[in-house]
Scaffold this motif. Structure first.
Motif, PDB file in Angstrom:
ATOM      1  N   ARG A 197     -16.607 -46.103 -15.839  1.00  7.55           N
ATOM      2  CA  ARG A 197     -15.657 -46.120 -16.955  1.00  7.55           C
ATOM      3  C   ARG A 197     -14.200 -46.269 -16.506  1.00  7.55           C
ATOM      4  NH1 ARG A 197     -16.449 -44.505 -22.279  1.00  7.55           N
ATOM      5  NH2 ARG A 197     -18.659 -44.550 -22.837  1.00  7.55           N
ATOM      6  N   ILE A 198     -13.952 -47.050 -15.485  1.00  6.48           N
ATOM      7  CA  ILE A 198     -12.585 -47.191 -14.982  1.00  6.48           C
ATOM      8  C   ILE A 198     -11.686 -47.895 -15.997  1.00  6.48           C
ATOM      9  CG2 ILE A 198     -12.981 -49.406 -13.795  1.00  6.48           C
ATOM     10  CD1 ILE A 198     -11.126 -48.275 -11.548  1.00  6.48           C
ATOM     11  N   TYR A 199     -12.251 -48.810 -16.802  1.00  2.66           N
ATOM     12  CA  TYR A 199     -11.436 -49.463 -17.833  1.00  2.66           C
ATOM     13  C   TYR A 199     -10.946 -48.432 -18.846  1.00  2.66           C
ATOM     14  CZ  TYR A 199      -9.955 -52.412 -21.699  1.00  2.66           C
ATOM     15  OH  TYR A 199      -9.207 -52.980 -22.702  1.00  2.66           O
ATOM     16  N   CYS A 200     -11.853 -47.555 -19.276  1.00  2.26           N
ATOM     17  CA  CYS A 200     -11.496 -46.541 -20.271  1.00  2.26           C
ATOM     18  C   CYS A 200     -10.428 -45.592 -19.749  1.00  2.26           C
ATOM     19  CB  CYS A 200     -12.732 -45.732 -20.667  1.00  2.26           C
ATOM     20  SG  CYS A 200     -14.016 -46.695 -21.462  1.00  2.26           S
ATOM     21  N   ASN A 201     -10.480 -45.278 -18.455  1.00  2.00           N
ATOM     22  CA  ASN A 201      -9.590 -44.273 -17.887  1.00  2.00           C
ATOM     23  C   ASN A 201      -8.375 -44.837 -17.174  1.00  2.00           C
ATOM     24  OD1 ASN A 201     -11.089 -42.051 -18.758  1.00  2.00           O
ATOM     25  ND2 ASN A 201     -12.470 -42.179 -17.006  1.00  2.00           N
ATOM     26  N   THR A 202      -8.200 -46.160 -17.229  1.00  2.00           N
ATOM     27  CA  THR A 202      -7.042 -46.759 -16.575  1.00  2.00           C
ATOM     28  C   THR A 202      -6.287 -47.715 -17.494  1.00  2.00           C
ATOM     29  OG1 THR A 202      -8.191 -46.636 -14.443  1.00  2.00           O
ATOM     30  CG2 THR A 202      -6.260 -48.046 -14.548  1.00  2.00           C
ATOM     31  N   VAL A 203      -7.015 -48.575 -18.200  1.00  2.00           N
ATOM     32  CA  VAL A 203      -6.387 -49.623 -19.005  1.00  2.00           C
ATOM     33  C   VAL A 203      -6.324 -49.266 -20.484  1.00  2.00           C
ATOM     34  CG1 VAL A 203      -6.492 -52.055 -19.657  1.00  2.00           C
ATOM     35  CG2 VAL A 203      -7.189 -51.354 -17.361  1.00  2.00           C
ATOM     36  N   CYS A 204      -7.399 -48.743 -21.018  1.00  2.00           N
ATOM     37  CA  CYS A 204      -7.522 -48.537 -22.465  1.00  2.00           C
ATOM     38  C   CYS A 204      -6.500 -47.518 -22.982  1.00  2.00           C
ATOM     39  CB  CYS A 204      -8.932 -48.056 -22.808  1.00  2.00           C
ATOM     40  SG  CYS A 204      -9.181 -47.756 -24.566  1.00  2.00           S
ATOM     41  N   PRO A 205      -5.620 -47.909 -23.899  1.00  2.00           N
ATOM     42  CA  PRO A 205      -4.640 -46.958 -24.445  1.00  2.00           C
ATOM     43  C   PRO A 205      -5.284 -45.860 -25.268  1.00  2.00           C
ATOM     44  CG  PRO A 205      -4.548 -49.052 -25.635  1.00  2.00           C
ATOM     45  CD  PRO A 205      -5.452 -49.256 -24.472  1.00  2.00           C
ATOM     46  N   VAL A 206      -6.415 -46.158 -25.901  1.00  2.00           N
ATOM     47  CA  VAL A 206      -7.117 -45.142 -26.676  1.00  2.00           C
ATOM     48  C   VAL A 206      -7.667 -44.063 -25.748  1.00  2.00           C
ATOM     49  CG1 VAL A 206      -9.098 -44.699 -28.188  1.00  2.00           C
ATOM     50  CG2 VAL A 206      -7.709 -46.742 -28.524  1.00  2.00           C
ATOM     51  N   GLY A 207      -8.268 -44.475 -24.632  1.00  2.00           N
ATOM     52  CA  GLY A 207      -8.803 -43.514 -23.675  1.00  2.00           C
ATOM     53  C   GLY A 207      -7.719 -42.639 -23.081  1.00  2.00           C
ATOM     54  N   THR A 208      -6.567 -43.240 -22.742  1.00  2.00           N
ATOM     55  CA  THR A 208      -5.466 -42.452 -22.176  1.00  2.00           C
ATOM     56  C   THR A 208      -4.914 -41.463 -23.186  1.00  2.00           C
ATOM     57  OG1 THR A 208      -4.867 -44.297 -20.720  1.00  2.00           O
ATOM     58  CG2 THR A 208      -3.200 -42.601 -21.090  1.00  2.00           C
ATOM     59  N   PHE A 209      -4.743 -41.910 -24.424  1.00  2.00           N
ATOM     60  CA  PHE A 209      -4.204 -41.033 -25.471  1.00  2.00           C
ATOM     61  C   PHE A 209      -5.139 -39.855 -25.739  1.00  2.00           C
ATOM     62  CE2 PHE A 209      -4.066 -39.951 -30.032  1.00  2.00           C
ATOM     63  CZ  PHE A 209      -2.795 -39.411 -30.080  1.00  2.00           C
ATOM     64  N   LEU A 210      -6.422 -40.144 -25.915  1.00  2.00           N
ATOM     65  CA  LEU A 210      -7.374 -39.058 -26.160  1.00  2.00           C
ATOM     66  C   LEU A 210      -7.551 -38.184 -24.929  1.00  2.00           C
ATOM     67  CD1 LEU A 210     -10.146 -40.866 -28.259  1.00  2.00           C
ATOM     68  CD2 LEU A 210      -8.283 -39.415 -29.066  1.00  2.00           C
ATOM     69  N   GLY A 211      -7.339 -38.770 -23.729  1.00  2.00           N
ATOM     70  CA  GLY A 211      -7.422 -37.986 -22.508  1.00  2.00           C
ATOM     71  C   GLY A 211      -6.342 -36.924 -22.429  1.00  2.00           C
ATOM     72  N   LEU A 212      -5.165 -37.239 -22.994  1.00  2.00           N
ATOM     73  CA  LEU A 212      -4.089 -36.251 -23.017  1.00  2.00           C
ATOM     74  C   LEU A 212      -4.470 -35.034 -23.842  1.00  2.00           C
ATOM     75  CD1 LEU A 212      -1.054 -38.661 -23.530  1.00  2.00           C
ATOM     76  CD2 LEU A 212      -1.672 -37.456 -21.436  1.00  2.00           C
ATOM     77  N   ILE A 213      -5.272 -35.262 -24.874  1.00  2.00           N
ATOM     78  CA  ILE A 213      -5.701 -34.156 -25.731  1.00  2.00           C
ATOM     79  C   ILE A 213      -6.904 -33.448 -25.138  1.00  2.00           C
ATOM     80  CG2 ILE A 213      -6.502 -33.536 -28.055  1.00  2.00           C
ATOM     81  CD1 ILE A 213      -5.065 -36.035 -29.074  1.00  2.00           C
ATOM     82  N   SER A 214      -7.875 -34.237 -24.641  1.00  2.00           N
ATOM     83  CA  SER A 214      -9.104 -33.622 -24.109  1.00  2.00           C
ATOM     84  C   SER A 214      -8.833 -32.786 -22.861  1.00  2.00           C
ATOM     85  CB  SER A 214     -10.135 -34.706 -23.785  1.00  2.00           C
ATOM     86  OG  SER A 214      -9.700 -35.512 -22.705  1.00  2.00           O
ATOM     87  N   LYS A 215      -7.708 -33.039 -22.201  1.00  2.00           N
ATOM     88  CA  LYS A 215      -7.352 -32.237 -21.040  1.00  2.00           C
ATOM     89  C   LYS A 215      -7.221 -30.762 -21.409  1.00  2.00           C
ATOM     90  CE  LYS A 215      -4.032 -32.126 -17.223  1.00  2.00           C
ATOM     91  NZ  LYS A 215      -2.837 -32.774 -16.627  1.00  2.00           N
ATOM     92  N   PHE A 216      -6.892 -30.525 -22.677  1.00  2.00           N
ATOM     93  CA  PHE A 216      -6.710 -29.154 -23.145  1.00  2.00           C
ATOM     94  C   PHE A 216      -7.757 -28.771 -24.185  1.00  2.00           C
ATOM     95  CE2 PHE A 216      -2.458 -31.256 -22.686  1.00  2.00           C
ATOM     96  CZ  PHE A 216      -2.245 -30.840 -21.381  1.00  2.00           C
ATOM     97  N   SER A 217      -8.879 -29.481 -24.202  1.00  2.00           N
ATOM     98  CA  SER A 217      -9.901 -29.217 -25.222  1.00  2.00           C
ATOM     99  C   SER A 217     -10.524 -27.835 -25.026  1.00  2.00           C
ATOM    100  CB  SER A 217     -10.990 -30.286 -25.160  1.00  2.00           C
ATOM    101  OG  SER A 217     -11.603 -30.305 -23.886  1.00  2.00           O
ATOM    102  N   ILE A 218     -11.061 -27.305 -26.101  1.00  2.00           N
ATOM    103  CA  ILE A 218     -11.648 -25.966 -26.061  1.00  2.00           C
ATOM    104  C   ILE A 218     -12.952 -25.974 -25.270  1.00  2.00           C
ATOM    105  CG2 ILE A 218     -12.633 -24.124 -27.476  1.00  2.00           C
ATOM    106  CD1 ILE A 218     -10.634 -24.871 -29.650  1.00  2.00           C
ATOM    107  N   TYR A 219     -13.835 -26.908 -25.583  1.00  2.00           N
ATOM    108  CA  TYR A 219     -15.104 -27.009 -24.854  1.00  2.00           C
ATOM    109  C   TYR A 219     -14.959 -28.035 -23.745  1.00  2.00           C
ATOM    110  CZ  TYR A 219     -17.664 -24.092 -28.125  1.00  2.00           C
ATOM    111  OH  TYR A 219     -18.118 -23.035 -28.858  1.00  2.00           O
ATOM    112  N   GLN A 220     -15.282 -27.620 -22.535  1.00  2.00           N
ATOM    113  CA  GLN A 220     -15.148 -28.473 -21.369  1.00  2.00           C
ATOM    114  C   GLN A 220     -16.348 -28.281 -20.441  1.00  2.00           C
ATOM    115  OE1 GLN A 220     -11.464 -27.359 -19.492  1.00  2.00           O
ATOM    116  NE2 GLN A 220     -10.180 -28.231 -21.123  1.00  2.00           N
ATOM    117  N   ILE A 221     -16.590 -29.287 -19.601  1.00  3.88           N
ATOM    118  CA  ILE A 221     -17.605 -29.150 -18.549  1.00  3.88           C
ATOM    119  C   ILE A 221     -16.951 -28.430 -17.381  1.00  3.88           C
ATOM    120  CG2 ILE A 221     -19.070 -30.391 -16.918  1.00  3.88           C
ATOM    121  CD1 ILE A 221     -19.381 -32.575 -18.998  1.00  3.88           C
ATOM    122  N   ARG A 222     -17.520 -27.276 -17.026  1.00  6.55           N
ATOM    123  CA  ARG A 222     -16.901 -26.422 -16.014  1.00  6.55           C
ATOM    124  C   ARG A 222     -17.923 -26.009 -14.960  1.00  6.55           C
ATOM    125  NH1 ARG A 222     -12.174 -24.259 -17.663  1.00  6.55           N
ATOM    126  NH2 ARG A 222     -12.462 -22.336 -16.471  1.00  6.55           N
TER     127      ARG A 222
END
Length: 517
Positions: A197-222
């Motif tokens: 998923r390198i396109y989603c995590n490097t180029v895609c503006p939607v992936g980057t924007f949602l990544g900023l939010i998911s970084k602080f999401s309540i449920y996470q893989i830990r």
């Protein structure tokens, strides 16, 4: 179980979206246009506050499940990764590994996209928006293949008396859009084959924007630091390359919640759980860590509120443009393209259209095609009308019903009957009545509003006369005009659709008891 649920939801969304884009026979209901409306970029551009709120809340609570199960381009990349796993030799199968985030590129693509949007350069948004990319791939590559398969079945079954399938005409809508779609499907496919998923995590503006939010999401893989044996299986199965197993960290801004890592771990060393609960346990163990977690939580909330505020500002700007129609119209010296019904205003249309080409696919007359430079550089691939092979049905509003971004406002048949999308132009020098002195009148017969009508000419002939004030711009006259090599009558586009008042009453329908002879 989480992975099975994710796969089931992903397959359902992908099949529905694919079938909806390639369906040319009306097999699926147009009510499925919600599949486009629930995508992030269309929701922002159409100011669909409910969808936006739901997507942001889902991401804040559960992480980037949008990228894993709703985005069709993301699901396509998962299919490519799955094929790589199945087709590669087990001994030489290339495993994934942890890669440091390319934050400079991520922020660069997101920043350029936002700046382009602010300055009205919508082409870049449409070029990078994952839903629009996937839509163009379906319309220009897979729909012709789907139609060819239909024609093969028709050729086999029709001679047997089975007419379930019928032959349809297949033609190229746009060379540029087709070539660009081929480039994107190959480029993204190669990237996914080699790096997940390198396109989603490097180029895609939607992936980057949602990544900023998911970084602080309540449920996470830990990581469970007690159970983890540092075997590295999770990292080798991570398509997002975001698991640093040596330091027991997961980059949640890049994690797409595919849950492959959880399934791969036989020791239950990875768990999908609430980060709040995890922080609470760590607070009990270490007072210093408690302070750090509190600061992180505070910063997370502050950053999330900042992102929400920024999104709100962009939405308010869109709303102002939509209501007040800010900005000057484009000053073009050439003939203006004809915007589809529901576009209303060139500024609104160009700002909200991402060139997903759903209207291109769904138009029953196939008169909507991608533009080249007709709208300028910023409007490359945005749809326009072409009356070469057909004209716009007087009662059809399908394109306005399916548009997911609001670039084409939904209108009723009655509203369309009183909306002028273009103005008829007449060159008598090209008319065969004038040049050949032969009777015609085809343009008048195809005009639904009598904007084109016949008047006495000479030698008992009649010649066309136009009334631009009541022309709706349907293109019936242009399509049917037999004059060659240039049409005698055609429709020219407008920067703004206007309302017209029809000067005639609808004729009453007369019921005949017999054939009427």
């Amino acid at each position: 179980m989480l992975k099975k649920i994710r796969i089931s939801v992903s397959i359902l969304f992908l099949l529905l979206i694919c079938l909806y884009f390639v369906d040319f026979s009306g097999l699926l209901s147009n009510k499925l246009h919600f599949l486009g409306e629930i995508q992030l970029i269309p929701a922002i551009l159409s100011l669909n506050w409910l969808v936006l709120l739901i997507l942001l809340l889902l991401t804040f609570i559960f992480g980037r499940i949008y990228c894993s199960s709703v985005c069709p381009l993301g699901i396509y990349q998962d299919i490519v990764s799955w094929l790589r796993k199945r087709l590669s030799n087990k001994k030489h199968r290339r495993k994934y590994k942890y890669l440091k985030p390319l934050n400079i590129l991520r922020w660069l693509f997101l920043g350029i996209t936002v700046i382009a949007f602010i300055f009205g350069f919508t082409f870049l948004i449409g070029l990078l928006d994952p839903y629009s990319i996937f839509g163009r791939i379906m319309v220009h590559i897979f729909k012709p293949v789907y139609m060819a398969g239909n024609n093969i079945l028709a050729s086999v079954l029709n001679p047997m008396g089975n007419y379930t399938f019928y032959t349809v005409t297949i033609y190229l809508l746009s060379i540029m859009s087709t070539v660009l779609s081929l480039i994107m499907i190959l480029l993204i496919g190669i990237l996914s084959w080699n790096n997940g998923r390198i396109y989603c995590n490097t180029v895609c503006p939607v992936g980057t924007f949602l990544g900023l939010i998911s970084k602080f999401s309540i449920y996470q893989i830990r990581f469970d630091k007690v159970k983890c044996t540092l075997c590295g299986k999770c990292a080798r199965e991570c398509k997002a390359s975001c698991i640093d197993f040596r330091n027991m960290k997961v980059d949640t801004s890049r994690c797409i919640n595919c849950f492959n890592c959880i399934e791969a771990c036989s020791e239950n060393g990875l768990q999908y759980k609430s980060s709040i609960m995890g922080h609470s346990r760590e607070k009990a163990d270490n007072h210093q860590h408690n302070s750090e977690v509190s600061n992180v939580t505070f910063n997370n909330r502050r950053r999330f509120l900042t992102l929400t505020f920024a999104t709100s500002l962009l939405s308010i700007k869109l709303f102002a443009d939509k209501v007040l129609h800010l900005g000057e119209k484009k000053d073009v010296k050439r003939k203006k393209p004809i915007m589809p019904p529901g576009a209303m205003d060139i500024n609104k249309f160009s700002r909200q259209c991402t060139s997903c080409h759903l209207c291109v696919s769904k138009c029953p007359a196939q008169i909507i095609e991608p533009s080249l430079f007709e709208y300028g550089i910023g409007g490359i691939m945005q749809p326009m009308l072409n009356f070469t092979n057909q004209f716009c049905n007087y009662d059809c509003t399908i394109c306005t019903d399916v548009c997911p971004t609001g670039a084409l406002s939904s209108i009723t048949k009655e509203t369309k009957h009183h909306t002028q999308i273009g103005r008829v132009q007449l060159y008598l020098e090209n008319c065969i009545v004038y040049t050949d002195e032969t009777s015609c009148g085809a343009c008048s017969e195809h005009c639904p509003t009598q904007a084109v009508h016949m008047i006495p000419y000479k030698n008992h002939l009649t010649i066309p006369e136009i009334n631009q004030e009541i022309c709706v711009g349907c293109g019936g006259c242009e399509f049917i005009c037999p004059a060659l090599p240039w049409k005698a009558i055609f429709v020219e586009g407008q920067d703004k659709h206007t309302n017209i008042v029809l000067e005639f009453e609808k004729k009453e329908e007369i019921e005949l008891d017999d054939f009427g002879f």
